[in-house]
Design an enzyme around this catalytic site. Sequence first.
Site, PDB file in Angstrom:
ATOM      1  N   ALA A   1       0.818  -1.214   0.000  1.00  0.00           N
ATOM      2  CA  ALA A   1       0.000   0.000   0.000  1.00  0.00           C
ATOM      3  C   ALA A   1       0.854   1.268   0.000  1.00  0.00           C
ATOM      4  O   ALA A   1       0.328   2.379   0.026  1.00  0.00           O
ATOM      5  CB  ALA A   1      -0.914   0.014   1.222  1.00  0.00           C
TER       6      ALA A   1
ATOM      7  N   ILE B   1       5.880   3.002  -3.453  1.00  0.00           N
ATOM      8  CA  ILE B   1       6.525   2.160  -4.473  1.00  0.00           C
ATOM      9  C   ILE B   1       5.548   1.068  -4.894  1.00  0.00           C
ATOM     10  O   ILE B   1       5.398   0.776  -6.085  1.00  0.00           O
ATOM     11  CB  ILE B   1       7.847   1.553  -3.947  1.00  0.00           C
ATOM     12  CG1 ILE B   1       8.865   2.670  -3.694  1.00  0.00           C
ATOM     13  CG2 ILE B   1       8.415   0.544  -4.950  1.00  0.00           C
ATOM     14  CD1 ILE B   1      10.187   2.205  -3.098  1.00  0.00           C
TER      15      ILE B   1
ATOM     16  N   ASP C   1      20.331   3.031  -8.756  1.00  0.00           N
ATOM     17  CA  ASP C   1      21.590   3.782  -8.815  1.00  0.00           C
ATOM     18  C   ASP C   1      22.239   3.602 -10.192  1.00  0.00           C
ATOM     19  O   ASP C   1      22.758   4.547 -10.787  1.00  0.00           O
ATOM     20  CB  ASP C   1      22.531   3.289  -7.708  1.00  0.00           C
ATOM     21  CG  ASP C   1      21.815   3.233  -6.365  1.00  0.00           C
ATOM     22  OD1 ASP C   1      21.424   4.296  -5.877  1.00  0.00           O
ATOM     23  OD2 ASP C   1      21.622   2.123  -5.836  1.00  0.00           O
TER      24      ASP C   1
ATOM     25  N   HIS D   1      23.791   0.469  -1.157  1.00  0.00           N
ATOM     26  CA  HIS D   1      22.800   1.437  -1.657  1.00  0.00           C
ATOM     27  C   HIS D   1      22.692   2.553  -0.611  1.00  0.00           C
ATOM     28  O   HIS D   1      21.790   2.577   0.224  1.00  0.00           O
ATOM     29  CB  HIS D   1      21.435   0.789  -1.895  1.00  0.00           C
ATOM     30  CG  HIS D   1      20.384   1.824  -2.213  1.00  0.00           C
ATOM     31  ND1 HIS D   1      20.391   2.549  -3.383  1.00  0.00           N
ATOM     32  CD2 HIS D   1      19.334   2.290  -1.498  1.00  0.00           C
ATOM     33  CE1 HIS D   1      19.379   3.410  -3.365  1.00  0.00           C
ATOM     34  NE2 HIS D   1      18.728   3.265  -2.236  1.00  0.00           N
TER      35      HIS D   1
END
Length: 328
Positions: A14, A17, A160, A188
């Site tokens: 939800a 993304i 990235d 990351h």
Amino acid sequence: MTQSPVTVTVTGAAGQIGYALLFRIASGQLIDSRTPVKLRLLEIPQAVKAAEGTAMELDDCAFPLLESIEVTDDATKAFDGTNVGLLVGARPRAQGMERGDLLEANGGIFKPQGEALNAGAADDVRVLVVGNPANTNALIAQAHAPDVPAERFTAMTRLDHNRALSQLAHKLGVSVTDIKKMTIWGNHSATQYPDLFHTEVGGKIAAEQVEQSWLADEFIPTVAKRGAAIIEARGASSAASAANAAVDHVHTWVNGTADGDWTSMGIPSDGSYGVPEGLISSFPVTCSNGKYEIVQGLEIDEFSRQRIDASVNELAEERDTVRQLGLV
Ligand code: NAD
Ligand code: LMR
């Protein structure tokens, strides 16, 4: 011939993304345009209703490949028989929270999800962790899924990688399709190292086609801090581009990299390039027959070595913290 369906579990369904990702998956972009999809949406109880709303919208698209949608707050149900686990939901850093607190809070999410994957996932399960801190969250989930081959746990650095492609394409006035062999090394995070010393543009090394000052003072920090720049501009972290990168990551893993090219994935290190074995770090990889392999034999000069080491050291510190917390 009818293909067997693929079961895809999305956690944090939800969230932002999730909303950008689910429609891409349901339309057949994750695997291919022939494979039916069974979607499992995992959320926390308070967000189940919102996930059900998204499920209604998915239904309303009448996607030909979408076979079923289940919404649940039970990780065991969500991962039962899953072929692809997209672990997006994570605990965001709150004000005043230290890195250790953040890792501990995420341990509360990724430990049970690792256990649920271990208990019920399909034999061919592939896991992509998107939720931050993605590399170390992947390590936590992996540690709690001893029966799943360790290499099936990956973390997302494809965003990235894609950011680096676009920045370089703008600089050189070329198309992103003219760029091959881009690499993101490490975590990351802002310590990641986007490497242009093996990247090729028009068959020539990219680092030789740009000024060293642009490479060191603009390109690397722009790519590494792009996530923060998006948050600053949008007031929320990247969502559609992150969803796009998640689709790219799984699609490439399953369908392969093109000849003469590679991609970047956060994967458990086998000790290559001096990255301690077991850390989930980003490497240049080729994919074929549904498997990835680290590109071997690249020369790493002093400039790159220092930057790879800095990011890998950060990963080792994160691993040490979660070890102390008993999470791995
Ligand atoms: P969001 O806050 O909009 O959504 C997160 C969702 O996860 C929420 O709906 C929340 O209810 C859910 N959630 C929390 N705990 C859960 C659990 N235990 N099980 C299932 N669901 C749970 O966040 P977002 O914008 O969708 O981002 C999600 C994560 O992805 C964040 O950690 C973000 O930092 C990260 N991210 C990573 C990258 C990358 O490149 N790796 C890029 C962008 C964002
Ligand atoms: C990104 O790279 O866009 C995100 O990981 C940023 C964040 O902190 O959510």
